[in-house]
Every structure is written in structure tokens, then in C-alpha cells.
Design an enzyme around this catalytic site. Structure first.
Site, PDB file in Angstrom:
ATOM      1  N   SER A  80      77.073 103.379  47.288  1.00 36.32           N
ATOM      2  CA  SER A  80      77.893 102.965  46.145  1.00 36.32           C
ATOM      3  C   SER A  80      77.558 101.549  45.712  1.00 36.32           C
ATOM      4  O   SER A  80      77.687 101.207  44.546  1.00 36.32           O
ATOM      5  CB  SER A  80      79.373 102.995  46.513  1.00 36.32           C
ATOM      6  N   HIS A  93      73.507 108.360  42.815  1.00 35.14           N
ATOM      7  CA  HIS A  93      74.910 108.026  43.075  1.00 35.14           C
ATOM      8  C   HIS A  93      75.807 109.097  42.475  1.00 35.14           C
ATOM      9  O   HIS A  93      76.021 109.133  41.267  1.00 35.14           O
ATOM     10  CB  HIS A  93      75.217 106.634  42.496  1.00 35.14           C
ATOM     11  N   GLU A 152      74.553 108.734  38.643  1.00 39.87           N
ATOM     12  CA  GLU A 152      73.770 107.536  38.319  1.00 39.87           C
ATOM     13  C   GLU A 152      72.439 107.624  39.063  1.00 39.87           C
ATOM     14  O   GLU A 152      72.420 107.769  40.294  1.00 39.87           O
ATOM     15  CB  GLU A 152      74.525 106.265  38.753  1.00 39.87           C
ATOM     16  N   ASN A 202      80.606 101.277  38.967  1.00 41.15           N
ATOM     17  CA  ASN A 202      81.455 100.576  39.934  1.00 41.15           C
ATOM     18  C   ASN A 202      81.475  99.075  39.690  1.00 41.15           C
ATOM     19  O   ASN A 202      82.461  98.400  39.989  1.00 41.15           O
ATOM     20  CB  ASN A 202      81.012 100.882  41.369  1.00 41.15           C
TER      21      ASN A 202
HETATM   22  P1  NAD Z   1      82.388 109.803  55.007  1.00 43.59           P
HETATM   23  O1  NAD Z   1      82.843 108.849  56.043  1.00 43.59           O
HETATM   24  O2  NAD Z   1      83.353 110.832  54.502  1.00 43.59           O
HETATM   25  O3  NAD Z   1      81.127 110.597  55.550  1.00 43.59           O
HETATM   26  C1  NAD Z   1      80.015 110.004  56.176  1.00 43.59           C
HETATM   27  C2  NAD Z   1      79.403 111.046  57.090  1.00 43.59           C
HETATM   28  O4  NAD Z   1      78.154 110.572  57.545  1.00 43.59           O
HETATM   29  C3  NAD Z   1      80.237 111.341  58.312  1.00 43.59           C
HETATM   30  O5  NAD Z   1      80.470 112.731  58.378  1.00 43.59           O
HETATM   31  C4  NAD Z   1      79.369 110.849  59.480  1.00 43.59           C
HETATM   32  O6  NAD Z   1      79.504 111.648  60.632  1.00 43.59           O
HETATM   33  C5  NAD Z   1      77.987 110.972  58.893  1.00 43.59           C
HETATM   34  N1  NAD Z   1      77.002 110.085  59.500  1.00 43.59           N
HETATM   35  C6  NAD Z   1      77.151 108.782  59.800  1.00 43.59           C
HETATM   36  N2  NAD Z   1      76.010 108.302  60.308  1.00 43.59           N
HETATM   37  C7  NAD Z   1      75.129 109.319  60.333  1.00 43.59           C
HETATM   38  C8  NAD Z   1      73.774 109.447  60.751  1.00 43.59           C
HETATM   39  N3  NAD Z   1      73.108 108.421  61.241  1.00 43.59           N
HETATM   40  N4  NAD Z   1      73.166 110.649  60.624  1.00 43.59           N
HETATM   41  C9  NAD Z   1      73.848 111.695  60.102  1.00 43.59           C
HETATM   42  N5  NAD Z   1      75.124 111.623  59.712  1.00 43.59           N
HETATM   43  C10 NAD Z   1      75.753 110.456  59.823  1.00 43.59           C
HETATM   44  O7  NAD Z   1      81.808 108.935  53.821  1.00 43.59           O
HETATM   45  P2  NAD Z   1      81.648 109.342  52.298  1.00 43.59           P
HETATM   46  O8  NAD Z   1      82.886 108.994  51.565  1.00 43.59           O
HETATM   47  O9  NAD Z   1      81.120 110.732  52.237  1.00 43.59           O
HETATM   48  O10 NAD Z   1      80.547 108.306  51.826  1.00 43.59           O
HETATM   49  C11 NAD Z   1      79.177 108.490  52.128  1.00 43.59           C
HETATM   50  C12 NAD Z   1      78.337 107.593  51.234  1.00 43.59           C
HETATM   51  O11 NAD Z   1      78.595 107.955  49.879  1.00 43.59           O
HETATM   52  C13 NAD Z   1      78.640 106.115  51.326  1.00 43.59           C
HETATM   53  O12 NAD Z   1      77.453 105.410  51.148  1.00 43.59           O
HETATM   54  C14 NAD Z   1      79.593 105.873  50.155  1.00 43.59           C
HETATM   55  O13 NAD Z   1      79.560 104.532  49.707  1.00 43.59           O
HETATM   56  C15 NAD Z   1      79.005 106.807  49.131  1.00 43.59           C
HETATM   57  N6  NAD Z   1      79.922 107.248  48.077  1.00 43.59           N
HETATM   58  C16 NAD Z   1      81.210 107.575  48.380  1.00 43.59           C
HETATM   59  C17 NAD Z   1      82.043 108.009  47.354  1.00 43.59           C
HETATM   60  C18 NAD Z   1      83.466 108.433  47.632  1.00 43.59           C
HETATM   61  O14 NAD Z   1      84.257 108.531  46.694  1.00 43.59           O
HETATM   62  N7  NAD Z   1      83.823 108.706  48.886  1.00 43.59           N
HETATM   63  C19 NAD Z   1      81.568 108.111  46.054  1.00 43.59           C
HETATM   64  C20 NAD Z   1      80.224 107.796  45.794  1.00 43.59           C
HETATM   65  C21 NAD Z   1      79.427 107.373  46.823  1.00 43.59           C
END
Ligand code: NAD
Ligand code: HSC
Length: 699
Positions: free
Chosen positions: A409, A430, A442, A480
Site C-alpha cells: 500500500s 495495488h 493501481e 492512498n
Molecule cells: P493480512 O495480515 O490479512 O494477510 C497477510 C498474510 O500474509 C497472512 O495470511 C500471513 O500469514 C501471510 N504471510 C506473511 N508473511 C508471509 C511469507 N513470508 N510468506 C507467505 N505468506 C506470508 O494482510 P492484508 O490486509 O491482506 O495485506 C497484505 C498486503 O496488502 C499488505 O502489503 C497491505 O499493505 C496490502 N493492502 C492491504 C489492503 C487492505 O485493505 N487490507 C488494501 C490494499 C493493499
């Protein structure tokens, strides 16, 4: 005769062929050509009937939208259609592809209509902020009744041809693949049966029932949330029920003109063309994307599971990698749950669901499973260390040419790319949450990203039925980064005396899908809290800090997921109610900061919020993070709930006047000249008397 409409004659039947690629829009030449063609049909002794067909992939998809807002050129479409209807010889319209708007109205002016398999018909004018202004609101209710007509006209939906036949819009659906052959066969039968002409204008309108109309008006006004076109469509149909046909047409034209002259029409048409232009980047001209059939997703949390499910729904093969077996099983469970939900809602058959989840998907822990994927999307925790570790592994296992994408993000994608031996293949993709529903993607282009990789990002978006916007690398990219600033403007207003509920209400009334505080509750307040903590060390002392938001988080109130945030969500309710304790916390923080609260009216709230948004957007365009103002507009329209009928923040700024926006910023700067620093681009455009739109056409 215009080149855009050609007439030939086969067995005494004229074939009137509209050839104005790509969608046979009714530009001036087509209108003139149609009018002339009917004249030929009526005056030629060698012609007994005529068919109107579209050349290429479609019948006529409507009026030429690019002509709206310019001086009208005769002949006017309603007159052309009246001319078609008035013909003394049977005229048959043959509908293939999409017969939309003025295209369908041309068909309603004809005496008979034949549909081809796969065709769709509709009156989508309302989505452009106007109404069917060439007789559609008068003829359609006569043909299909009030409810069916209002359903089509106020929703703008594309009706499949089988349904159109049931409704009586087309007389028959032909098995022929070729429109001309289908039309000639039908017209020959009309002549053989001596059925003559049949004019919708001569049909009695349905009875006028005021209660039915009042119900429709109430329903569409509620759903329209500030848009004027939907209720105006109801007024036009009401005219069909109470006025003689010609008077109804005149009333339709009057109402059409009021909508045509409205800023809402301008906003919606800007959105229409920008949505098409957003994927047309000069840097991608002639650049071929890499093929993508198999993808990898790293991380099966909120985003990873959504991205994986979205890819599956769009026929891609997906391998998901999680940290351990338990997490992999959990991710597989999430995806099964999403698929089951789709089956329940009738969006997916059980058989298809089983194939997607059982055959096209696997959740594993070994990165070796990614050796033959074409593209990987990383969606692990938002930590540079974790992401760099993942990209090091991807670099080791992925085949040459595989696209390596991060869903980060905020993090610096150049730093992530630097961990690999192939930074040219690294890009940001993104997605927005929920990833299988939100339209925006994005495509974040890092320093070394290769053009084919950017093209692949855009092609993937198309496969996933998303709208891709090109963004450059910076903290928060386009959306963002803007959100952080307009949200800060809202926080400042709270510190100074507004309540979160008043701000949300003012912005919903402006047209936003949700206010910023309700959005925070949905996304989770912990995200903003973590960001504030991360930035605390480098924060400029002049920055105003919303300490009340930290207090709310310290209580463990993270929004909907904890039942409490800015709002209270009692018994799992999805709509929150204002929380007096939150207002108490805000009041205490103001007192601590020595702020004497003052009143804000809704207009000031909107002005400050929009000025902050527009100013940051101008900086984003100036820095090249967004290539054009339209890229900002589409980002906000498709990912941030900005009202489509306002065209996006840059279009809105142009319509309000950039000098007004700049003057607001300068006024606000008198109390806080750190936050309200006018963007150089905004100042330049005002000095030149220009606008953002002038930058949309630069290559
Ligand atoms: P989340 O915590 O729900 O999920 C992350 C997942 O990654 C977890 O299931 C974890 O077990 C797994 N993980 C962590 N390290 C790992 C590794 N080394 N190998 C494999 N799996 C691994 O987080 P999220 O909300 O899904 O966010 C993930 C990414 O997406 C972040 O970079 C976040 O900034 C971005 N993002 C989030 C949103 C949102 O609204 N949640 C929106 C856009 C982008
Ligand atoms: C209307 O008809 C009003 C009437 O009631 C008349 C009122 C008159 C009253 C007068 C009173 C005095 N015009 O989408 P794509 C371009 S309103 C101009 O990528 P697809 C598009 O910009 C109209 N251009 O293709 C693009 O150009 P580019 C009602 C139009 O296959 C190219 O065509 N009709 C255009 O994904 C390809 O488009 C509609 O709202 C138009 N009407 O989808 C239909 N339509 O290549 C709008 C398209 O330069 N169109 N273009 O980027 C669509 O929904 C889709 O384009 C289709 C095709 C589904 C037709």
C-alpha cells in the site's frame, strides 16, 4: 449520400447500412445519411421495404457522445427517427451487438425489429446524466408498459435479446449470424404477408397510475443520491402517459435539454471517456504484454485470498503460498468460503466452483511450486523486511520473464525490486479490498520496470475486469496519498469543532458513497494508528496531530470488526450509530490542546475537504506520479467512492473553477500555512487561466 450510410437493394428490399466504426454512433453524417436513405426508400418505385443494419460488430450504440455540449448540427435525431417512422414502406431494424440509446430509439422508430443471438439492447442515457431524448421515453412505455420501460430507462441496464423478445421489444430472434440475411428474410416475410407499416406512435399509451409513478419517483430518487437524471426520466415517461404523442415528444426534448445543460451530464461523460482513455498510455503504444495464464499469490490473508479468488473467477490458475500448513489451510478455507458465497448468490454453478477450487487452485508452503507461474502477486504483511525476504525467494525460483508484483500500500517498490536480479520485472499491483469486488487496480511503475511489464499489468486488469490506473512510486501512490491528505483535513476540522458525524453527513450529501470516518471504521482504525506511530519520529513539528484518534484506538475500538470505532455497531450491525463517548474523547483532546471549538457548516466542510484533495492531486500530477488529471479522477471514482456524476476531483475542480479552489487554499493557509501549501501546478494553471482538462490530451 453520406459515406457513413450506404444503401443497396436486394429483391426490392433496400439495405440501409450504417458504417461508422467502431460502434456506429449517430454522428451528424449518420443522421443525415439515414434521413436521405429513407427519402430514397420512399421515393423509389423499385423498393418495397427496407432494413437498417449496422456494419461491423454492432448495430448503433447510440448518439455520438462526443457531440454533447457542442452546438447541435442538423438533422436532429428525433426528427430523423420521426422520418423513419413516417415512411410508407415497412422498415425493419436488425439488432446485433449492442443496440443502445439513440440506436435503440432508431429501432423503435422502425416498424419491426429483429434481434440476433447474443445481442443486447438498452437505454443507458441515465448513466451519462441524460435521458433517452429521441422518443425512447415516449415509445418504450407504449411498447412494453410502464414498469418495464422505467426499469430500463432509470437503470440503463443492457437487456439480453431473449428478454427483449419476451418484453416485446423485438418481434423475433433470428438464428442467422448475418444481420443482413436475417433482415432480408424477415422483410420478405412481411411483404409476403402484406403486413404493411406499424408505428409505435399510433399505439395507445398505458393508463397513467399516479401511485405507480410516485413509487418509481421515490425509489429512483432515493437510489440516485443527488443525481437528477433518474427522477427526470420518470417525469418524461409520465408525459408519455398523459400527453398526445407529439406533445410528449416536446416534453421529452425539454427535459432532455435541462439534463444536457447540467454539470452532472458533464461529469458523467467525462467519467465515460476517461475510463476508456485511462488504459491508453503513450508509453504503451505498440508494447505487447507478456502472456499470463498461471499466477502465484504470496500470503492468503485479506488481500491475498481476495486476489486469488478474483483470478480464479477469471479463469487463471492460482498457486497460493503461505507461511505454514495451518495458514495455507486457512487461506484455502477462505477461498472455498468466497466460492460458496458466489454459488449461494447464483453467481457461480456448483460444478464451476468445484473446478475452480479443486483443479485450478492450490495453497502450499513451498516456493518451488512457483517455478512455472507467469506472474506473482505478493500480499504479505506490510513490512519492508518481510517483503524483501519474499522477493529474494521469488527471484530464486521464478522462471525468467515472470512478472513479480507487490500489493504493497505504501512501501517503496524500488527498494523491493532491488532485492532481485531482475528489477525490470518488478511492479506494484495495488488491489483494493475486497479485491474480488473493487474495480480499481493501481499499476505502480518503479524506476526500472520494463514497458512490457507495465503492459502486462494493464492486460491482467482487463482479464480481472478491473480498471487499471498507472501510478508512480511514492508514499501511498495516487489514491492512498490523497486519502492521507483529505483525511487530515477532516481531522483538523474535528480538532477545530466539527463532529465526525457531521463531516460524514456533509460528504455523503455531497455524493460520496461513505464519509471518511465510516470508511475508517470499515477499513480498521488500527491501520491509521500504525501509520501515525511509524511516522511520529519524522513528523514536522508544525503538523497537527489527531490525538483523539489515538485515544479511540487505545480503547481497542478499531471499527466495525470490534463493534466500535467512530461509530457503535451494536449486535453486529453494519451501519453504525454516533457514539457520545467518542464526542467526549474529542472534546477532552481539544481542551488539552487549548482549542476553543467553533461551528462548521456543511459547505465549509466540503470546501476544505475538496480543496485538500485537489491540492494534493495537483502535486501528484505535477510530480508525474499520475500522468494525467484523468488518472486521478478514475482512481477516486473507482476506488474511493467519489460521486461519478461529479466526474472526479479534477473535473470537479475545473467545474468549480481553479481560481476558486486556489483562493480557498490561500484563505485556509492563513490559519495553517504548513498544511495548506498551494500546489505549484494549481498556481500555474490559474495564472494561465487554464484548467486540469487541458493536461488530459498531452501525450
Ligand atoms: P493480512 O495480515 O490479512 O494477510 C497477510 C498474510 O500474509 C497472512 O495470511 C500471513 O500469514 C501471510 N504471510 C506473511 N508473511 C508471509 C511469507 N513470508 N510468506 C507467505 N505468506 C506470508 O494482510 P492484508 O490486509 O491482506 O495485506 C497484505 C498486503 O496488502 C499488505 O502489503 C497491505 O499493505 C496490502 N493492502 C492491504 C489492503 C487492505 O485493505 N487490507 C488494501 C490494499 C493493499
Ligand atoms: C444517446 O444515445 C442519447 C439519445 O437518447 C439521443 C438523444 C438525442 C436528443 C437530441 C435532442 C435535440 N459515442 O467502450 P468501448 C467509443 S446517449 C461516441 O471501448 P466496447 C469509445 O469512446 C448514448 N463514441 O468498446 C471508444 O473510443 P476509443 C447512449 C463512443 O466494445 C470506442 O467507441 N449509448 C460511443 O467495450 C469503443 O468503445 C451509450 O451510452 C458513443 N455513443 O463497448 C453507449 N460509444 O476507441 C456507450 C462508444 O477512441 N457505449 N464510443 O477509446 C458503450 O456502452 C460501449 O462503448 C459499447 C461497446 C457497449 C457500445
Amino acid at each position: 449520400m453520406s459515406d457513413l450510410v450506404r444503401v443497396s437493394v436486394t429483391d426490392r428490399i433496400a439495405v440501409i447500412r450504417v458504417a461508422n466504426p467502431p460502434v456506429n454512433a449517430l454522428s451528424q453524417g449518420v443522421r443525415q445519411g439515414l434521413s436521405d436513405a429513407i427519402e430514397t426508400v420512399d421515393t423509389s418505385a423499385d423498393i418495397d421495404a427496407a432494413i437498417i443494419v449496422g456494419d461491423g460488430r454492432t448495430f448503433i450504440a447510440g448518439a455520438d457522445i462526443s457531440e454533447f455540449g457542442k452546438p447541435p448540427q442538423p438533422p436532429a435525431l428525433p426528427d430523423v427517427i420521426n422520418r423513419i417512422e413516417a415512411s410508407m414502406k415497412p422498415i425493419v431494424a436488425v439488432l446485433h451487438g449492442t443496440a443502445l440509446g439513440g440506436g435503440l430509439e432508431v429501432a423503435l422508430g422502425a416498424h419491426y425489429r429483429v434481434g440476433l443471438k447474443g445481442a443486447r439492447v438498452g437505454l443507458p442515457e441515465v448513466t451519462l446524466g441524460i435521458l433517452p431524448g429521441a422518443g425512447g421515453t415516449q415509445r418504450m412505455p407504449r411498447l412494453v408498459g410502464v414498469d418495464a420501460a422505467l426499469d430500463m430507462i432509470t437503470s440503463g441496464r443492457h437487456v439480453p435479446i431473449a428478454e427483449a423478445e419476451k418484453l416485446g421489444i423485438v418481434d423475433t430472434v433470428s438464428d442467422e449470424a448475418d444481420p443482413e440475411a436475417a433482415g432480408l428474410a424477415f422483410a420478405a416475410k412481411i411483404l409476403a404477408d402484406d403486413r404493411g407499416v406499424r408505428r409505435i406512435r399510433d399505439m395507445d399509451p398505458p393508463a397513467k397510475d399516479d401511485a405507480v409513478l410516485a413509487d418509481w419517483r421515490a425509489k429512483v430518487t432515493k437510489a440516485a443520491r443527488g443525481q437528477i437524471a433518474p427522477p427526470t426520466c420518470v417525469d418524461a415517461v409520465a408525459a408519455a402517459l398523459s400527453l398526445p404523442f407529439e406533445d410528449g415528444l416536446a416534453e421529452e426534448r425539454r427535459l432532455f435539454k435541462t439534463l444536457l445543460d447540467s454539470p452532472q451530464r458533464e461529469g458523467l461523460i467525462h467519467a465515460f471517456f476517461s475510463e476508456r482513455k485511462v488504459a491508453k498510455l503513450p508509453e504503451l503504444k505498440g508494447v505487447e504484454p507478456r502472456p499470463v495464464a498461471k499466477i502465484g499469490v504470496i500470503g492468503g490473508g485479506t488481500m491475498g485470498a481476495g486476489i486469488a479468488f478474483c483470478a480464479l473467477l477469471n479463469e487463471l490458475d492460482v498457486t497460493l503460498i503461505e507461511r505454514d500448513q495451518d495458514a495455507a489451510a486457512k487461506a484455502a478455507g477462505t477461498i472455498s468460503g468466497l466460492a460458496d458465497g458466489s454459488v449461494k448468490r447464483g453467481k457461480l454453478t456448483q460444478e464451476k466452483r468445484d473446478a475452480l477450487v479443486g483443479k485450478s487452485f492450490r495453497a502450499v508452503t513451498d516456493y518451488a511450486a512457483l517455478s512455472d507461474v507467469d506472474l506473482v502477486v505478493e500480499a504479505v504483511f506490510e513490512s519492508m523486511e518481510v517483503k524483501q525476504d519474499v522477493f529474494t525467494k521469488l527471484d530464486a525460483v521464478c522462471k525468467p520473464g515472470a512478472v513479480l508484483a507487490t500489493n504493497t500500500s505504501y512501501l517503496d517498490i524500488d527498494e523491493i525490486a532491488a532485492m532481485t536480479s531482475r528489477p525490470q520485472d518488478v511492479i506494484g499491483l495495488h488491489f483494493f479490498s475486497p479485491a474480488h469486488i473493487m474495480k480499481l487496480l493501481e499499476v505502480v511503475v518503479a524506476d526500472k520496470t520494463a514497458p512490457e511489464v507495465v503492459a502486462t499489468g494493464f492486460a491482467l486488469a482487463k482479464t480481472l475486469k478491473k480498471i487499471a490506473v498507472r501510478a508512480g512510486v511514492c508514499d501511498g501512490f495516487i489514491g492512498n496519498r490523497m486519502l492521507a491528505v483529505y483525511r487530515a483535513a477532516a481531522d483538523h476540522m474535528i480538532l477545530d469543532g466539527a463532529s465526525p458525524y457531521q463531516i460524514d453527513k456533509a460528504l455523503v450529501n455531497f455524493g460520496f458513497a461513505m464519509g471518511p470516518f465510516a470508511v475508517s471504521d470499515l477499513a480498521g482504525l488500527d491501520i491509521g494508528w500504525a501509520t501515525r506511530k511509524r511516522r511520529a519520529a519524522t513528523r514536522d513539528p508544525r503538523e497537527r496531530v489527531p490525538t483523539y484518534a489515538d485515544r479511540i484506538c487505545e480503547n481497542g475500538w478499531f471499527g466495525q470488526k470490534t463493534g466500535r470505532g467512530y461509530y457503535k455497531y451494536e449486535d453486529g450491525a453494519r451501519k453504525g450509530t454516533p457514539d457520545p463517548e467518542v464526542e467526549q474523547i474529542v472534546a477532552e483532546e481539544r481542551a488539552k490542546l487549548g482549542i476553543e471549538p467553533r461551528a462548521f457548516d456543511d459547505e465549509e466542510i466540503v470546501r476544505r475537504y475538496m480543496a485538500a484533495m485537489i491540492n494534493e492531486a495537483a502535486k501528484i500530477v505535477d510530480e508525474g506520479i499520475a500522468k494525467r488529471p484523468l488518472d486521478v479522477d478514475i482512481t477516486l471514482l473507482s476506488g474511493y467512492g467519489f460521486p461519478r456524476w461529479r466526474g472526479g476531483p479534477m473535473k470537479y475542480a475545473d467545474m468549480v473553477g481553479l481560481d476558486t479552489v486556489l483562493s480557498d487554499i490561500r484563505t485556509f493557509a492563513k490559519e495553517d500555512d504548513y498544511f495548506w501549501r498551494p500546489a505549484r501546478l494549481l498556481e500555474d494553471l490559474v495564472a494561465k487561466g487554464s484548467n486540469f482538462d487541458s493536461l488530459n490530451n498531452e501525450d
